[in-house]
Enzyme design. Structure first.
Site, short mmCIF file in Angstrom:
data_model
loop_
_atom_site.label_atom_id
_atom_site.label_comp_id
_atom_site.label_asym_id
_atom_site.label_seq_id
_atom_site.Cartn_x
_atom_site.Cartn_y
_atom_site.Cartn_z
N HIS A 72 87.66 -4.36 -23.47
CA HIS A 72 86.89 -5.13 -24.66
C HIS A 72 86.14 -6.34 -24.17
O HIS A 72 85.13 -6.36 -24.70
CB HIS A 72 88.01 -5.62 -25.44
N TYR A 82 87.63 -6.84 -35.10
CA TYR A 82 88.92 -6.57 -35.44
C TYR A 82 89.24 -6.37 -36.84
O TYR A 82 89.82 -5.42 -37.51
CB TYR A 82 89.83 -7.31 -34.74
N GLU A 124 91.73 -11.67 -24.67
CA GLU A 124 90.28 -11.79 -24.60
C GLU A 124 89.72 -13.14 -24.72
O GLU A 124 88.70 -13.45 -23.70
CB GLU A 124 89.61 -10.79 -25.62
N GLN A 191 80.56 0.77 -17.84
CA GLN A 191 81.22 -0.08 -16.68
C GLN A 191 81.19 0.82 -15.61
O GLN A 191 81.21 1.95 -15.23
CB GLN A 191 82.83 -0.03 -17.22
N GLY A 251 86.26 11.42 -4.75
CA GLY A 251 85.08 11.37 -5.41
C GLY A 251 84.54 10.09 -5.65
O GLY A 251 84.62 8.85 -4.75
N GLY A 253 85.68 7.84 -7.36
CA GLY A 253 86.72 6.61 -7.37
C GLY A 253 86.85 5.85 -6.30
O GLY A 253 87.70 4.99 -6.29
N PRO A 256 85.82 1.13 -6.54
CA PRO A 256 86.44 0.02 -6.66
C PRO A 256 87.44 -0.15 -5.10
O PRO A 256 87.79 -1.27 -4.70
CB PRO A 256 87.70 0.26 -7.64
N GLY A 367 86.51 5.29 -17.99
CA GLY A 367 86.50 5.72 -19.20
C GLY A 367 87.81 5.43 -19.90
O GLY A 367 88.89 4.72 -19.49
N PRO A 368 88.26 6.01 -21.10
CA PRO A 368 89.40 5.72 -21.87
C PRO A 368 90.56 6.20 -21.22
O PRO A 368 90.58 7.05 -20.34
CB PRO A 368 89.12 6.68 -22.93
#
Length: 381
Positions: A72, A82, A124, A191, A251, A253, A256, A367-368
């Site tokens: 977020h 919210y 946050e 992101q 891949g 991944g 990071p 992603g999610p």
């Protein structure tokens, strides 16, 4: 209600985007909305939080809340949003459940929602303060000062603050959001892990995945262009301990984890480091040379690579899927995993079998977080 939460989430998004089309255009990932992944993640997080309140009322699910809060914050979500979510979520609950929504049921779920929302807002708010963006204005303009191919369908972009100010601090493993304007006028956000730095520029490495933003960056983003980039966020970061480190990726991944490995090499860490990577072939393996070069700078590091379809001569025992059985895995290691969800699940299972505690295994999802959603929504009521 938990049995109907996925249907409620679908109705909720429909209502909210009808009332606020700008949220779908400029904030939410349209791809994840189209394939239903965001809906599944929302359903899973709500059910997970509600079950946590029942089973451990005094212990909030911090890992889940931190994961969501960092995502977020990387989008600049604020408290007023919210309120918007609350309005349309409860309209969806009433529509789907009908007369089953008594005053007591509505009050109970209202309490669950605001307990979760307030917990997220608190985290946050702290993240914004740490990023020197107390009002949630996390965006800065960055100029593209370099672009070069990393592997097949994979490009690294070097981004430098357009105003010449220093790079913001970040921890190895974190990501930034990048916002681009698409041909239809939408300002979509994605992101990308910070894969490295160069002088006063940070690097992001983008694989073309038939997505709106990755395609746009590959086709249109060149040196001299200006992008809107967020402050760094992300809860999966390299710890500062002394125990062994496992960096296991597949891949793209690797992005990071190559940042973590670079930090370990730059600081001449004495820790034992085991880097494992899986890829389709040598041609699709981003940071192939960097992986070996960084490991060579460390006093106690080994690299193990598997290719599914190698294009050059390659050991048979390293062809196919990763098998940790032959590796010496310390039980006190801290593991970081990033890659496709089936890969991460398989690796986590192998690590648990080798005696690595679950609390020492960390994973990053691009992603999610459907891993969390699927685990929670499949749990018995």
């Amino acid at each position: 209600m938990s049995a109907a939460i996925d249907e409620i989430a679908a109705v909720f998004y429909g209502k909210m985007f009808t009332a606020h089309p700008e949220l779908l255009r400029d904030l939410f990932n349209r791809g994840n909305q189209a394939n239903g992944e965001q809906r599944q993640a929302l359903a899973g997080s709500i059910v997970a939080f509600a079950r946590s309140l029942v089973t451990h009322p005094d212990v909030p699910p911090e890992a889940m809340l931190n994961r969501i809060a960092h995502k977020h914050a990387s989008l600049g979500v604020t408290r007023d949003q919210y309120e918007i979510v609350h309005t349309h979520l409860f309209a969806a609950i009433a529509e789907v459940l009908g007369e089953a929504v008594t005053e007591e049921v509505a009050a109970a779920w209202d309490e669950v929602y605001w307990l979760m929302a307030d917990a997220l807002i608190t985290i946050e708010t702290r993240l914004y303060a740490e990023a020197n963006a107390p009002d949630g204005n996390i965006w800065r303009e960055y100029r593209v000062v370099g672009r070069y191919p990393e592997a097949e369908n994979t490009v690294t972009f070097l981004l430098e603050p357009a105003d010449g100010s220093p790079l913001p601090p970040f921890r190895p493993g974190q990501y930034v959001s990048v916002q681009v304007e698409l041909p239809d006028g939408a300002h979509q956000i994605r992101q990308y892990s910070i894969s490295g730095t160069s002088a006063n520029a940070l690097a992001i490495t983008v694989k073309r995945v038939d997505g709106e933003v990755s395609d746009h960056l590959h086709e249109h983003c060149v040196e001299g262009d200006v992008l809107r980039v967020s402050a760094p966020f992300g809860d999966v970061v390299l710890d500062e301990g002394a125990n062994p480190v496992l960096l296991i990726s597949a891949g793209i991944g690797c992005t990071p984890l190559i940042s973590m490995l670079s930090h370990l090499a730059t600081t001449a860490s004495p820790r034992r480091v085991i880097a494992v990577h899986a890829d389709r072939s040598q041609h699709t393996h981003a940071f192939r040379a960097d992986l070996e070069q960084l490991a060579e700078k460390l006093p106690d590091a080994t690299v193990h690579v598997w290719y599914e379809e190698p294009h050059e001569p390659w050991p048979a025992e390293r062809t196919g899927l990763v098998d940790l059985e032959e590796l010496d895995i310390p039980k006190d290691a801290t593991a970081y995993i990033c890659g496709p969800l089936p890969f991460m699940r398989a690796i986590r299972a192998q690590l648990l079998e080798r005696g690595v505690p679950a609390s020492n295994i960390h994973y990053e999802v691009f992603g999610p977080d459907l891993w969390l959603a699927q685990e929670q929504t499949s749990a018995p009521n």
